[in-house]
Structures are given as C-alpha cells and as structure tokens.
Design an enzyme around this catalytic site. Sequence first.
Site, PDB file in Angstrom:
ATOM      1  N   LYS A 188       0.861  -1.190   0.000  1.00  0.00           N
ATOM      2  CA  LYS A 188       0.000   0.000   0.000  1.00  0.00           C
ATOM      3  C   LYS A 188       0.895   1.238   0.000  1.00  0.00           C
ATOM      4  O   LYS A 188       1.753   1.388   0.871  1.00  0.00           O
ATOM      5  CB  LYS A 188      -0.917   0.018   1.216  1.00  0.00           C
ATOM      6  CG  LYS A 188      -1.888   1.195   1.220  1.00  0.00           C
ATOM      7  CD  LYS A 188      -2.897   1.090   2.355  1.00  0.00           C
ATOM      8  CE  LYS A 188      -3.880   2.257   2.325  1.00  0.00           C
ATOM      9  NZ  LYS A 188      -4.887   2.160   3.404  1.00  0.00           N
ATOM     10  N   GLY A 201      -0.804   7.722  -6.119  1.00  0.00           N
ATOM     11  CA  GLY A 201      -0.461   6.342  -5.821  1.00  0.00           C
ATOM     12  C   GLY A 201       0.387   6.151  -4.584  1.00  0.00           C
ATOM     13  O   GLY A 201       0.787   5.026  -4.267  1.00  0.00           O
ATOM     14  N   ARG A 265     -13.774  -7.604  -1.784  1.00  0.00           N
ATOM     15  CA  ARG A 265     -14.711  -6.867  -0.939  1.00  0.00           C
ATOM     16  C   ARG A 265     -16.061  -6.776  -1.636  1.00  0.00           C
ATOM     17  O   ARG A 265     -16.199  -7.217  -2.788  1.00  0.00           O
ATOM     18  CB  ARG A 265     -14.142  -5.500  -0.596  1.00  0.00           C
ATOM     19  CG  ARG A 265     -13.937  -4.580  -1.719  1.00  0.00           C
ATOM     20  CD  ARG A 265     -12.542  -4.174  -2.147  1.00  0.00           C
ATOM     21  NE  ARG A 265     -11.338  -4.508  -1.499  1.00  0.00           N
ATOM     22  CZ  ARG A 265     -10.568  -3.649  -0.830  1.00  0.00           C
ATOM     23  NH1 ARG A 265     -10.927  -2.393  -0.684  1.00  0.00           N
ATOM     24  NH2 ARG A 265      -9.420  -4.025  -0.323  1.00  0.00           N
ATOM     25  N   ASP A 335     -16.859  -0.543  -0.525  1.00  0.00           N
ATOM     26  CA  ASP A 335     -15.537  -0.903  -1.041  1.00  0.00           C
ATOM     27  C   ASP A 335     -14.540  -1.160   0.078  1.00  0.00           C
ATOM     28  O   ASP A 335     -13.427  -1.636  -0.175  1.00  0.00           O
ATOM     29  CB  ASP A 335     -15.011   0.182  -1.987  1.00  0.00           C
ATOM     30  CG  ASP A 335     -14.999   1.560  -1.347  1.00  0.00           C
ATOM     31  OD1 ASP A 335     -16.092   2.084  -1.082  1.00  0.00           O
ATOM     32  OD2 ASP A 335     -13.907   2.108  -1.112  1.00  0.00           O
TER      33      ASP A 335
END
Length: 581
Positions: A188, A201, A265, A335
């Site tokens: 991440k 990003g 998810r 989400d």
Amino acid sequence: MSSLFGCVLAINLIIPVSLLNYTESNVDDQDCQRDAWVSVDEHLYTPTGRSSVNTSGTKHIHEYLQLSCTKLIEAFPLDEVDDDFVRTVKNCIFSESKPSPLKGPLRLAAISKDVIEGILDLDVSVAQSEDFLHYFSGGKLFPGSIPLAHRYGGHQFGYWSGQLGDGRAHLLGEYTNRKAERWELQLKGSGQTPYSRQGDGRAVVRSSVREFLSSEAMFALGVPTSRAASLVVSEEQIWRDRFYNGNVKSEKGAVVLRLAKSWFRIGSLEVLAQAGELDLLRKLLNFVIEEHFPDISSNDPDKYLVFYSSVVNETANMIAQWMSVGFAHGVCNTDNFSLLSITIDYGPFGFMESYNPKFVPNTSDDEGRYSIGNQANVGLFNMEKLLEALSPVLSFKQHQGAKHVLKGYANTYQTRFHQLFKAKLGLLGEEHDGYLIAFLLKLMEDTGADFTMTFRQLSETSAQCLTHRGFPKESWAIEDLSSHELFSHWLSLYLLRLGSPEGHQDEDRQNRMKSVNPRYVLRNWMAESSIGKAERSDYSEVELLHHTLSMPYLTQEAAERAGYAARPPPWARDLRVSCSS
C-alpha cells in the site's frame, strides 16, 4: 437508547528496529499466537524459547519467500490494456501494474515479528538486509510475483461511486506457509495504477503508521483483521492537503506490506453487477466460495444463498466485536467491507475515549453517517447492497431466502453484542443482561466516562471494594462514572447479579474480565504522538506502541510510564483525522 451501540437496533511482537538507512540501489533488474516475553519492559524485547540468529550466511529473502499469482491469473481474464494510465476498465478483475519504487534513502520504521516469522516463515533477522527494504516496499519483486491492481466499485457515504479500485495498492501474489495457510501480500502506497483517479499512488508516513499499528493492534485484541508485516519510509516528498483546507504540505512517503487471506470486498461484486458482466460475476463468486468458504459445496444449487448468509452473519459478528473494543472504522463504504468479514482499509478510524454513541473520528463525515453508534446500521445497508449485487444470479426463490437472511441480521448482531458485553462485565449464565448493560452505557454516556478504562477498572476492582465503594485512587474512569446519581443503583444491581463472589471466585471473575477488557488501545492521541516523532525520523514511539498493543490485556511498565492507561490529555478531546493519506 436511540443508538445501536446502546444495544437497540434502529431497524425495528514488535522488535526494536535499528533504523536502516540505505541509499537507493538500482532496482531496474527485478527478480522475476504470539511469543512469550522475558519481560514486558526490557529494552530488547527478546522472546523466550528462540535463539538469537547469526545473520552471517543468511539466505537472501527471495530464496525463502516465493509467491504465486497463478490461481488468480488463470481464474480471471486480465485487463487487455497493459499500462497504468487512469481509465475505465471493463471485463476483468485485475490489471497488471508494477509498483513504483520509493525514491531516496529508505528506512525500516517498523516490523511485525509475529507476521514475519509466524506467517511468512522468515527469520526476523532478514530485516537487517538492504534487500528487505526493496522487496518489502516494491523496489524488487519476489519470485513468482506478477503485481496486480484490483478493479472494484463501491457505495461511498450511501451513494454509488462507480469504478474505484486499487489506486495505490499492488497485490504481489499468494504465499502458502508451512502451516498450509494461504496469504495474499499487498503493498500500500506503492505507486499509480489504472485506478488511481486523481491520486499519485503514494501514502504518507502519517497514514502508514496508523495502518501498520492498527492492523496489528486489532489482531491482538482478537478482532478479525488484515495484518501488517512492515513499514518502510523514504525521503520522497509527497504533497498532501491534510484537512482539505488548501494548506498543502510536503510529507514523507511510506509503504506498508499488508496481508489478508483475500482482498475481495463487496465492491468487487458490485462493479460487475453494475456493468452487467454477469459471467464474470459468477466466476468471481465461484472462486471466492471455492477458495475461502470450504463448508459450502461447489455443487450446491443454493451456494450463492449460503454464501450470502455466511457473509451477513459474520459481518454482524465483526461489527459487534468492533463495538466491544470501542472501535469506529470511519469509512464503512462497501468498497471497504471484506467478503471474508475481516477489518480492512484502516483510514480515519478511531478508538472512542469518552463514551459517546455519536463519536465520529473522520473529519470528512459531517453528517455522522459512520459514527460508532451507527456502524451496525451501516453494516445492514452494506448487506443490502451485497444482495443487490447478487440479485442477477439468484432465482426468485433464492432472492426471497436472501431477504429472510437479511431480516436476521439484527438478531445476530444483538445476540453477539450481548454475549460480548456480558463477558466484559464478567457475567456468567444464561440470564439476559441487556438492561444491566444498557443502564451502564447510559451512565457512561451521561458522565462521559472513558469506554476502555471503565470496563478495565471494573475488572481490576475486587467485589469487596465495589461493595464498599472503595475504588483505588488511580481508577479515574470509575470516579467519573460514580458522579452519576444513579451509579449506586446500577452498582447494587451489578453486585446482585454477580452474586457477591469471594476469594477465588472473585479472582476468577477479575481474570475473566481482564482477558477481554484491554488496558491499552490505539487512541488517536497516542497514534498522533508517535506520528509527530516519526515525521522527524524518530520511530521509538512507534516501536513502543506496537509492543504495547501486541499485549493489550497485560499491564506493562513502559506503557504506564508513557501514560497509555492514564486520563487522555486535554488536547486529545477534539482530535479527529481525515481521509487524506
């Protein structure tokens, strides 16, 4: 009480890390339950029963940790466009997307020994290598890794937001460990993907410290959650408007390596249903069921209904567990809700301090949609959206059955909530104690008593002291609670329910309560204190917090000196966090 938190549903081991500071090398050539502690206050938190490791001659990480993306790539069509430019993606589950290496010198800010050794089968000494920094931040790829970015959508704050996806995360692949557990490794903050929208990003130190600490803290609390292996920080400048007020500032970039059995998810299914990609919807459902729901037969004609029932029940259980530790997720969008009913995507979360069902940690949530007291109701909303996504592949009879399942959500939640709070009060037997629980929560709400420490200090107080109102002077939360004019009445009812235990019986009661009522949780002020130091390249408090929160039920000298069980400082009262990360 009007709030769901009031038991009424409104629908009828970290190790100290010597900071490694390596100048970035050429990364273009890419390779294609917890230990017992000697002392909770030692400077070197050395686990017993494990010898120290001579790092000389240690194999390279890539010789140990080999990943596989075969299952996912063979199961689903990939995005036909092989590029990271932002676009609307169709007819796939994943896009291939390579991580972008962090720039500048890299530092290892934190590492979870439990994850590195207990899940990834590595010796924690590998963290002393330069390779570790690059493999665990995206500068190099593990053997077998084909990085993927996941396409999903979601309802955000109640409204369909269209395509979302992994805008700054890269799924590196699946690792099967020596216990035959399969874990998906994801970076991440590792760079742009086709789903980055207007983002760069990246993730900053501030949000990454919170993600790392909260993942491991929730695991130690016994709440279903994703895990975090490491936190790598760079000197790369990332520009963020922290509170969306036009005050843009430079912050350091960071990458967390996190793990889950699956990152699918609700939004993973929603985007397919919304796009009318029903063959792909069935493929994804079949894959998730076959891989992660072994009790559901792939030949069962009602397998989608059984799957839905499982997700509904486990989601209700998960949210009840959040409530039992005072956790507010902050952004309960579809989400951010896992199909495996684990806690994922730690953003503007918060652990409630003064008991308040309207507690909202997220500055972006002006209407309080995701207040702690509304989480179960939002969970119901998300289950309704999951049913909408499943509807195209359900028969009329199955759809009616799913609606019946949904009606049972409230009872599942209330039952689990009742069980958890009975345990927090040390109550045994089959009696229904909803009134006693709700009475206490009402007193806490009226007095603003601290949620975590009220239950903990009740755990640490003998029945004799309770009977005579002889509370220790350090029981500041009970002192606040006792200011209520009805406190004595509640206490009399509580003691009557306990049956006036004495001696070993009372010790058993206290031990039971201490095993489910933490002394330490990741309060926002504690996280903020560690972040302030981390932004100055001092990760000592990140270490201390991670170590403390890996054993939240055990009193620890260093944590006590740091004030982690003391009354929160005045400045913590209005502290909130944002989605800016």
